[in-house]
Design a protein around this motif. Sequence first.
Motif, PDB file in Angstrom:
ATOM      1  N   CYS A 165       0.838  -1.199   0.000  1.00 12.52           N
ATOM      2  CA  CYS A 165       0.000   0.000   0.000  1.00 12.52           C
ATOM      3  C   CYS A 165       0.870   1.245   0.000  1.00 12.52           C
ATOM      4  CB  CYS A 165      -0.919  -0.004   1.232  1.00 12.52           C
ATOM      5  SG  CYS A 165      -2.010   1.434   1.305  1.00 12.52           S
ATOM      6  N   HIS A 166       0.608   2.162  -0.958  1.00 11.63           N
ATOM      7  CA  HIS A 166       1.408   3.378  -0.952  1.00 11.63           C
ATOM      8  C   HIS A 166       1.013   4.355   0.131  1.00 11.63           C
ATOM      9  CE1 HIS A 166       0.784   4.020  -5.555  1.00 11.63           C
ATOM     10  NE2 HIS A 166      -0.001   3.088  -5.232  1.00 11.63           N
ATOM     11  N   VAL A 167      -0.155   4.229   0.697  1.00 13.14           N
ATOM     12  CA  VAL A 167      -0.579   5.170   1.732  1.00 13.14           C
ATOM     13  C   VAL A 167       0.035   4.803   3.071  1.00 13.14           C
ATOM     14  CG1 VAL A 167      -2.556   6.121   2.983  1.00 13.14           C
ATOM     15  CG2 VAL A 167      -2.724   5.712   0.526  1.00 13.14           C
ATOM     16  N   CYS A 168      -0.176   3.555   3.509  1.00 13.65           N
ATOM     17  CA  CYS A 168       0.285   3.177   4.853  1.00 13.65           C
ATOM     18  C   CYS A 168       1.554   2.331   4.842  1.00 13.65           C
ATOM     19  CB  CYS A 168      -0.817   2.422   5.598  1.00 13.65           C
ATOM     20  SG  CYS A 168      -1.181   0.779   4.939  1.00 13.65           S
ATOM     21  N   THR A 219      -3.505   0.832  -3.196  1.00 17.75           N
ATOM     22  CA  THR A 219      -4.044   1.400  -1.977  1.00 17.75           C
ATOM     23  C   THR A 219      -5.164   0.520  -1.466  1.00 17.75           C
ATOM     24  OG1 THR A 219      -3.605   3.583  -2.905  1.00 17.75           O
ATOM     25  CG2 THR A 219      -5.012   3.503  -0.964  1.00 17.75           C
ATOM     26  N   CYS A 274      -7.613   2.628   3.418  1.00 22.45           N
ATOM     27  CA  CYS A 274      -6.727   3.795   3.348  1.00 22.45           C
ATOM     28  C   CYS A 274      -7.316   4.847   2.417  1.00 22.45           C
ATOM     29  CB  CYS A 274      -5.357   3.390   2.836  1.00 22.45           C
ATOM     30  SG  CYS A 274      -4.447   2.322   3.945  1.00 22.45           S
ATOM     31  N   LYS A 275      -7.888   4.412   1.314  1.00 23.32           N
ATOM     32  CA  LYS A 275      -8.397   5.306   0.283  1.00 23.32           C
ATOM     33  C   LYS A 275      -9.632   6.083   0.756  1.00 23.32           C
ATOM     34  CE  LYS A 275      -8.567   3.407  -3.711  1.00 23.32           C
ATOM     35  NZ  LYS A 275      -8.989   2.569  -4.825  1.00 23.32           N
ATOM     36  N   GLY A 313      -9.044   6.722   5.445  1.00 22.51           N
ATOM     37  CA  GLY A 313      -7.748   6.983   6.071  1.00 22.51           C
ATOM     38  C   GLY A 313      -7.430   5.841   7.004  1.00 22.51           C
ATOM     39  N   CYS A 314      -6.255   5.314   6.898  1.00 20.61           N
ATOM     40  CA  CYS A 314      -5.942   4.139   7.701  1.00 20.61           C
ATOM     41  C   CYS A 314      -5.276   4.527   9.014  1.00 20.61           C
ATOM     42  CB  CYS A 314      -5.045   3.184   6.931  1.00 20.61           C
ATOM     43  SG  CYS A 314      -3.409   3.842   6.627  1.00 20.61           S
ATOM     44  N   ASP A 322      -1.583   5.584   8.667  1.00 19.24           N
ATOM     45  CA  ASP A 322      -1.396   6.913   8.117  1.00 19.24           C
ATOM     46  C   ASP A 322      -1.626   7.980   9.199  1.00 19.24           C
ATOM     47  OD1 ASP A 322      -0.808   8.634   5.950  1.00 19.24           O
ATOM     48  OD2 ASP A 322      -2.932   9.058   5.700  1.00 19.24           O
ATOM     49  N   LYS A 343       1.129  10.835  10.847  1.00 20.46           N
ATOM     50  CA  LYS A 343       0.877  12.280  10.952  1.00 20.46           C
ATOM     51  C   LYS A 343       1.007  12.762  12.385  1.00 20.46           C
ATOM     52  CE  LYS A 343      -2.049  12.496   6.895  1.00 20.46           C
ATOM     53  NZ  LYS A 343      -3.391  12.631   6.381  1.00 20.46           N
TER      54      LYS A 343
END
Length: 156
Positions: free
Chosen positions: A99-102, A138, A142-143, A146-147, A150, A154
């Motif tokens: 996954c590119h997000v998480c 993704t 996550c998409k 929001g996971c 992620d 932040k």
Amino acid sequence: MNPIENISQQFAAHKYKLTRQREAIVQVLLDNEKEHLSVEEVYMLVKNSYPHLGLATVYRTLELLSELHIVEKMNFGDGVARYDLRDDTHAHMHHHMICHVCGRLEEIKDDWLLDLEKRLEREYGFTVTDHRLDFKGTYGTCKHTGCKRDKEKKAV
């Protein structure tokens, strides 16, 4: 036969010894089989058992394990080499979803490419000896929402 004995035999077949330090490195990989550890992560984990073991020894051992096809050296696009034990029960390495997000990485144990391999051999006379497939994308969680990972990134 347990995995350490099997690996010891692989070392012996290539005229290498599975020293205590090498065995400790292999044990870290076995204990963290699903983690796809980097050299530095292996080093930090093995250091608990062998505090005097150097990072260079871990690098050399992982490279030797890779040469002997005991581990697979991988890069998932983040510039970090990671190591994964090969599984004797499968002819090929397993595949991954990343996954590119998480950054979550999941393994796919099924070999979905056997039909393609047979076609390559039939049509081109090419015999596949190994392959690896990484799916990058993704996760739905996550998409859309929001996971958790992620949000943790932040917060730091």
